[in-house]
Design an enzyme around this catalytic site. Structure first.
Site, mmCIF file in Angstrom:
data_model
loop_
_atom_site.group_PDB
_atom_site.id
_atom_site.type_symbol
_atom_site.label_atom_id
_atom_site.label_comp_id
_atom_site.label_asym_id
_atom_site.label_seq_id
_atom_site.Cartn_x
_atom_site.Cartn_y
_atom_site.Cartn_z
ATOM 1 N N LYS A 28 0.741 -1.158 0.016
ATOM 2 C CA LYS A 28 -0.078 0.016 -0.059
ATOM 3 C C LYS A 28 0.849 1.223 0.101
ATOM 4 O O LYS A 28 1.965 1.182 0.710
ATOM 5 C CB LYS A 28 -1.130 -0.069 1.379
ATOM 6 C CG LYS A 28 -1.991 1.241 1.399
ATOM 7 C CD LYS A 28 -2.925 1.012 2.510
ATOM 8 C CE LYS A 28 -3.886 2.088 2.766
ATOM 9 N NZ LYS A 28 -4.647 1.709 3.992
ATOM 10 N N SER A 65 -9.503 1.545 2.886
ATOM 11 C CA SER A 65 -8.765 2.358 2.029
ATOM 12 C C SER A 65 -7.817 1.552 1.310
ATOM 13 O O SER A 65 -7.408 2.172 0.146
ATOM 14 C CB SER A 65 -8.221 3.450 2.732
ATOM 15 O OG SER A 65 -7.195 2.718 3.686
ATOM 16 N N SER A 102 -9.455 -0.936 7.209
ATOM 17 C CA SER A 102 -8.898 -0.594 5.727
ATOM 18 C C SER A 102 -8.386 -1.955 5.014
ATOM 19 O O SER A 102 -8.011 -1.785 4.091
ATOM 20 C CB SER A 102 -8.164 0.666 5.665
ATOM 21 O OG SER A 102 -8.969 1.722 5.374
HETATM 22 N N1 GLN Z 1 -13.031 3.894 6.242
HETATM 23 C C1 GLN Z 1 -12.448 4.358 7.612
HETATM 24 C C2 GLN Z 1 -12.072 5.617 7.208
HETATM 25 O O1 GLN Z 1 -12.399 6.300 6.351
HETATM 26 C C3 GLN Z 1 -11.230 3.461 7.824
HETATM 27 C C4 GLN Z 1 -9.834 3.704 7.104
HETATM 28 C C5 GLN Z 1 -8.803 2.755 7.461
HETATM 29 O O2 GLN Z 1 -9.030 2.062 8.066
HETATM 30 N N2 GLN Z 1 -7.791 3.361 7.113
HETATM 31 O O3 GLN Z 1 -11.602 6.316 8.435
#
Ligand code: GLN
Length: 481
Positions: free
Chosen positions: A79, A154, A178
């Site tokens: 990532k 994400s 994420s």
């Molecule tokens: N979807 C969640 C957010 O937007 C979690 C994101 C993540 O785990 N990085 O904060």
């Protein structure tokens, strides 16, 4: 060669038996990326020349020795919020578009030491803020199972790279879901370890008390292998745990008969897609057939989790992201009469809409007069959520839930509705708030052919329990239910 169904240990056996070379596999991986990624958009940048040079060196050492580290020659995707020295880390943001780190993150360093070959960096929501990978400043990623749907986020690029057979393994980060949410949407395994298990050194910070790095793979065994490789104490991360790293792979077949599995009522409620619910219920039934004892548990503060998370995560983000000022890192807006104007313009041009929204929310929650009402209150609720889990783990060894309330949604469906986007993490966020390990495994597909994910949550530092339950579920055909 199609990497689509090949697992890391199958590849390792092929190398040992000299059935293929690392160079051939890495070439095949890049051919696959060339073939398929124009459609999917999982990668932001790749490193063909460097990866092939490393592959050549690996083949040469294979010729000399039989004893090679565990992930030798395995193609891995990272990532784009983890540093690999000399390669850009954009974090999906314009503000870091040209940022080239001078050091490698501990997790990636450990991968390299284990012999893995990094193919490239994967697409993500900007600063890991999002659930669909549509918040990337560069391009969206498409779900390999259905191109008009999101892969989740994400870490959507990492999930899609494994689901589409472009990478064998991938690393993601999980602050509120994420890793697990995109794993569920993309039909792969994804795991968030216990907070402190994997060093965060060299991971671009979003919300430091919640962020953890973890694996994506097609099988549970590979996730266990990858997690073993990257975890362990690191003096460069003050929150990394001084814990021995157990041999998770060896404990995968530890009998799960008599394992107590809790099913929290609060996670099987209205709003959960009917097909998701029935697949996960079938998954629970399969665990029962395997000898697990199913019990009801209650996590009564679950309904406050999303609100709590969006106060704590945004507060931490507003502080972490203060460093992007055009002076120390990345993009700098030109011109402007004063330093203040330069700061303002840099942040205005450099950050996308969602990141700005989070910075504003977080700054508000931390500001004088509101701190007690919002931030402090959220910290108290966080403790209540942790207490819920403490009580539940007094009663059971594993908690099983749907990973997400729905299957993958359509591109553009939620971009203008942040609240509904936030709700797609409703079942994953609690693990981060409580610091617990959680794994998402496939548990069948919907009538539209979309993957459904089942989440297994373990007690702190009990990755072994959820890995062995998930592995035996997979071996019993549970992924295909
Ligand atoms: N979807 C969640 C957010 O937007 C979690 C994101 C993540 O785990 N990085 O904060």
């Amino acid at each position: 060669m199609n990497l689509g169904n090949t697992t890391a240990h199958e590849l390792a056996a092929m190398y040992r038996n000299h059935e293929t070379t690392v160079t051939q596999v890495i070439e095949a991986a890049f051919d696959g990326i060339e073939d398929r990624d124009a459609d999917i958009g999982a990668f932001l940048h790749t490193r063909r020349a460097d990866a092939l040079a490393e592959a050549g060196r690996t083949d040469a050492s294979f010729a000399r020795s039989e004893e090679m580290p565990p992930l030798t020659g395995i193609p891995v995707a990272i990532k784009d919020n983890m540093n690999l020295r000399g390669m850009r880390t954009t974090c999906g943001s314009k503000i870091l578009e040209d940022y080239v780190p001078t050091f490698t993150s501990t997790a990636v360093e450990r991968l390299l030491r284990a012999g893995a070959i990094v193919l490239g960096k994967t697409n993500m929501d900007e600063f890991a803020m999002g659930s669909s990978t549509e918040n990337s400043a560069f391009h969206p990623t498409r779900n390999p199972h259905s191109r008009d749907r999101v892969p989740g986020g994400s870490s959507g690029g990492s999930a899609a790279s494994v689901a589409a057979g472009m990478a064998v393994l991938a690393l993601g980060s999980d602050t509120g879901g994420s890793i697990r949410q995109p794993a569920a949407f993309s039909g792969v395994v994804g795991m968030k370890p216990t907070y402190g298990r994997v060093s965060r050194y060299g991971l671009v910070a979003f919300a430091s008390s919640l962020d953890q790095i973890g694996p994506f793979s097609k099988t549970v065994r590979e996730s266990a292998e990858l997690l073993e490789t990257i975890s362990g104490f690191d003096p460069l991360d003050s929150t990394s745990a001084k814990m021995d790293r157990p041999d998770w792979v060896a404990s995968l077949d530890k009998p799960i008969e008599g394992l107590r599995v809790g099913v929290p009522r609060e996670y099987f409620v209205d709003g959960v897609d009917r097909q998701v619910q029935s697949k996960v219920e079938a998954g629970v039934a399969r665990l029962e057939e395997l000898g697990c004892r199913i019990e009801d548990v209650s996590l009564p503060h679950t309904s406050y989790a999303v609100a709590t998370y969006y106060l704590i995560a945004t507060a931490e983000a507003s502080s972490n992201l203060a460093r992007y000022d055009g002076v120390r890192y990345g993009y700098r807006a030109s011109g402007g009469p004063s330093l203040r104007d330069m700061y303002r313009q840099t942040r205005k041009d450099g950050f996308g809409k969602e990141v700005k929204r989070r910075i504003l929310l977080g700054t508000y929650a931390l500001s004088a007069g509101y701190y007690d009402a919002y931030y402090l209150k959220a910290q108290k609720v966080r403790t209540l959520i942790l207490d819920d889990f403490r009580k539940a783990f007094g009663q059971v060894d594993v908690i099983v839930t749907p990973t997400t309330p729905t299957t993958a949604f359509k591109l553009d469906e939620k971009v203008d509705d942040p609240l509904s986007m936030y709700l797609s993490d409703i079942f994953t966020i609690t693990c981060n708030l409580a610091g617990l390990p959680g794994i998402s495994v496939p548990c069948g597909t919907s009538s539209e052919g979309l993957p459904v994910g089942m989440q297994l949550i373990g007690n702190h530092f009990r990755e072994d329990t959820i890995l062995s339950a998930a592995h035996q579920f997979e071996m019993a055909g549970g992924f295909k239910s």
